[in-house]
Design a protein around this motif. Sequence first.
Motif, PDB file in Angstrom:
ATOM      1  N   HIS A  77       0.832  -1.192   0.000  1.00 50.22           N
ATOM      2  CA  HIS A  77       0.000   0.000   0.000  1.00 50.22           C
ATOM      3  C   HIS A  77       0.874   1.251   0.000  1.00 50.22           C
ATOM      4  N   ILE A  78       0.420   2.271  -0.717  1.00 50.01           N
ATOM      5  CA  ILE A  78       1.035   3.591  -0.681  1.00 50.01           C
ATOM      6  C   ILE A  78       0.036   4.544  -0.027  1.00 50.01           C
ATOM      7  N   PHE A  79       0.460   5.205   1.044  1.00 53.56           N
ATOM      8  CA  PHE A  79      -0.371   6.185   1.729  1.00 53.56           C
ATOM      9  C   PHE A  79       0.274   7.561   1.618  1.00 53.56           C
ATOM     10  N   CYS A  80      -0.543   8.598   1.755  1.00 54.97           N
ATOM     11  CA  CYS A  80       0.011   9.937   1.907  1.00 54.97           C
ATOM     12  C   CYS A  80       0.783   9.983   3.220  1.00 54.97           C
ATOM     13  N   ASN A  81       1.914  10.654   3.214  1.00 52.62           N
ATOM     14  CA  ASN A  81       2.777  10.709   4.388  1.00 52.62           C
ATOM     15  C   ASN A  81       2.137  11.588   5.465  1.00 52.62           C
ATOM     16  N   PRO A  82       2.009  11.112   6.703  1.00 53.34           N
ATOM     17  CA  PRO A  82       1.369  11.914   7.746  1.00 53.34           C
ATOM     18  C   PRO A  82       2.241  13.056   8.257  1.00 53.34           C
ATOM     19  N   VAL A  83       3.542  13.002   7.978  1.00 51.73           N
ATOM     20  CA  VAL A  83       4.482  13.989   8.503  1.00 51.73           C
ATOM     21  C   VAL A  83       4.816  15.057   7.467  1.00 51.73           C
ATOM     22  N   ASP A  84       5.067  14.650   6.239  1.00 51.51           N
ATOM     23  CA  ASP A  84       5.437  15.561   5.159  1.00 51.51           C
ATOM     24  C   ASP A  84       4.433  15.396   4.017  1.00 51.51           C
ATOM     25  N   PRO A  85       3.565  16.374   3.785  1.00 53.62           N
ATOM     26  CA  PRO A  85       2.520  16.222   2.768  1.00 53.62           C
ATOM     27  C   PRO A  85       3.051  16.100   1.346  1.00 53.62           C
ATOM     28  N   GLN A  86       4.334  16.389   1.130  1.00 60.01           N
ATOM     29  CA  GLN A  86       4.913  16.257  -0.205  1.00 60.01           C
ATOM     30  C   GLN A  86       5.409  14.847  -0.492  1.00 60.01           C
ATOM     31  N   HIS A  87       5.493  14.023   0.548  1.00 64.94           N
ATOM     32  CA  HIS A  87       6.039  12.672   0.394  1.00 64.94           C
ATOM     33  C   HIS A  87       4.979  11.623   0.708  1.00 64.94           C
ATOM     34  N   TYR A  88       5.398  10.375   0.709  1.00 70.80           N
ATOM     35  CA  TYR A  88       4.468   9.262   0.870  1.00 70.80           C
ATOM     36  C   TYR A  88       5.040   8.253   1.859  1.00 70.80           C
ATOM     37  N   MET A  89       4.206   7.326   2.253  1.00 74.75           N
ATOM     38  CA  MET A  89       4.666   6.205   3.044  1.00 74.75           C
ATOM     39  C   MET A  89       4.155   4.935   2.386  1.00 74.75           C
ATOM     40  N   ALA A  90       4.903   3.872   2.564  1.00 74.59           N
ATOM     41  CA  ALA A  90       4.476   2.579   2.051  1.00 74.59           C
ATOM     42  C   ALA A  90       4.307   1.619   3.210  1.00 74.59           C
ATOM     43  N   LEU A  91       3.387   0.707   3.047  1.00 77.47           N
ATOM     44  CA  LEU A  91       3.137  -0.307   4.065  1.00 77.47           C
ATOM     45  C   LEU A  91       3.024  -1.656   3.386  1.00 77.47           C
ATOM     46  N   LEU A  92       3.748  -2.603   3.910  1.00 77.83           N
ATOM     47  CA  LEU A  92       3.659  -3.982   3.451  1.00 77.83           C
ATOM     48  C   LEU A  92       3.290  -4.866   4.635  1.00 77.83           C
ATOM     49  N   CYS A  93       2.321  -5.713   4.442  1.00 79.77           N
ATOM     50  CA  CYS A  93       1.886  -6.609   5.513  1.00 79.77           C
ATOM     51  C   CYS A  93       2.147  -8.047   5.093  1.00 79.77           C
ATOM     52  N   PHE A  94       2.786  -8.803   5.990  1.00 85.96           N
ATOM     53  CA  PHE A  94       3.099 -10.208   5.751  1.00 85.96           C
ATOM     54  C   PHE A  94       2.374 -11.034   6.818  1.00 85.96           C
ATOM     55  N   LYS A  95       1.346 -11.755   6.396  1.00 86.38           N
ATOM     56  CA  LYS A  95       0.473 -12.436   7.353  1.00 86.38           C
ATOM     57  C   LYS A  95       1.210 -13.525   8.118  1.00 86.38           C
ATOM     58  N   ASN A  96       2.126 -14.230   7.466  1.00 87.50           N
ATOM     59  CA  ASN A  96       2.869 -15.309   8.114  1.00 87.50           C
ATOM     60  C   ASN A  96       4.068 -14.730   8.867  1.00 87.50           C
ATOM     61  N   GLY A  97       3.784 -14.157  10.020  1.00 84.79           N
ATOM     62  CA  GLY A  97       4.819 -13.509  10.808  1.00 84.79           C
ATOM     63  C   GLY A  97       5.234 -14.327  12.006  1.00 84.79           C
ATOM     64  N   SER A  98       4.932 -13.832  13.205  1.00 88.06           N
ATOM     65  CA  SER A  98       5.420 -14.505  14.409  1.00 88.06           C
ATOM     66  C   SER A  98       4.814 -15.893  14.599  1.00 88.06           C
TER      67      SER A  98
END
Length: 517
Positions: A349-370
């Motif tokens: 996923h690509i989200f708008c960055n909560p800290v710098d509105p000119q940049h972005y954040m990415a999130l990757l989720c891996f279900k098979n974790g702990s």
Amino acid sequence: MAEHSARHCCLGWDFSTQQVKVVAVDAELNVFYEDSVHFDRDLPEFRTQGGVHVHEDGLTVTSPVLMWVQALDIILEKMKASGFDFSQVLALSGAGQQHGSVYWKAGANQVLMSLTPDLLLREQLQACFSISDSPVWMDSSTTAQCRQLEATVGGAQALSSLTGSRAYERFTGNQIAKIYQKNPEAYSRTERISLVSSFAASLFLGSYSPIDHSDGSGMNLLQIQDKVWSQACLGACAPGLEEKLGQPVPSCSVVGNIWSCSGSDASHLAPSQPILFTCHCGFTQGAISSYFVQRYGFPAGCKVVAFTGDNPASLAGMRLEEGDIAVSLGTSDTLFLWLQEPMPALEGHIFCNPVDPQHYMALLCFKNGSLMREKIRDESASRSWSEFSKALRSTELGNGGNLGFYFDVMEITPEIIGRHRFNAENHEVSAFPWDVEIRALIEGQFMAKKIHAEGLGYRVSLAAGTNMPFSEVVKLAPNPRLAATPTPGAFQVYEALLQRYAVLEQRVLTQTRRPSE
């Protein structure tokens, strides 16, 4: 008076899956007060397990919206009883579990604006919701709506390029589409749709709070490049949706009732409807709801900063900057990135960055974790983390070329299931020695994270902030503690293995792809 009542502070609120929590921090970012209400333990009348209701179909997962309201009541009353001095609170903000949604019934805003300080919030808001149980992030009942949305905009990649993600069952747009299709009467009675984050902010404002850009990115509705609602996506989900959502705002916005001011003449100053905090003549006044001023003693000038999602809040809380990467090793492993030039893909996923509105954040989720790590520990290390760690220390970097993929449940990134092991010649084998198995698991999990992060545009570089940099705001916070350093030579070993891992992952993906695809 209690010691924690004597200093100016800000409050941070967390409306998560299993609890509502509050922390108070002073000017040096020291936490000097915290409390929480655990839903299952402290509010048993709602009969939740893990903070949610899992429905009979096993796919639909919801939480009672009044449970969240009552939890806030309880915490505030406990703070008041402890002697907490609310008059010292300069501002508050918070986070909510991402992808949850709340449906306000027509007339609810008037109720919010007319709260009486003599009664608790739950007593006054119990008739304000057109949907009593809110869909949350664990819900996976909207597959049909996801496919409809992707088809409307030209496919999964087209939707990802537009909104930062392909269609996901838990994303709010698809949840809204399901409610409109399955319960059109409830949808028609809905005056406003909030995310959990903007819902929580609305309670403090005494009026509807806007959705912030960053949390709004997790809806399959927001165009992440220009930060406006996508008309095509709105139309694919439900009619009249833009009005029910309101206009999104930057994550750093101070929101709420403000004194309108556009010139030097003070005679025009009067309370206005809740909007983004803006002023052009230097006179500004954020306003928490008078309910909290009168019942708890908050100052009338207490600012309310837009609440955001828990994932964006994690990026801010960990003080990530361009080039940083954070990995949360939990039931599911989650990876956070700060990006300047995102490349939306079918995974992650690509989200708008909560800290710098000119940049972005990415999130990757891996279900098979702990849970996967615990299974291999139990099978290969006699249920002992000590033996597990011993295996990692005793095996060589790169594991002799042996690579493994371990997905006991269908993985999210990518969609693979099963255990697949390959020797140094890329031949699939049925088993590894116990110590090789353990290293193959750990190395494979982290190589997957690097490969898929790079697929979303992750590169090492530098970022510059605007106005006051976020790094300046948090400069007084405690420095992170170094817990480990890379083994010398590790970079060269894993750079070579990464190419093989990527090729083998595609082979496994092809073998295990579901027939419908």
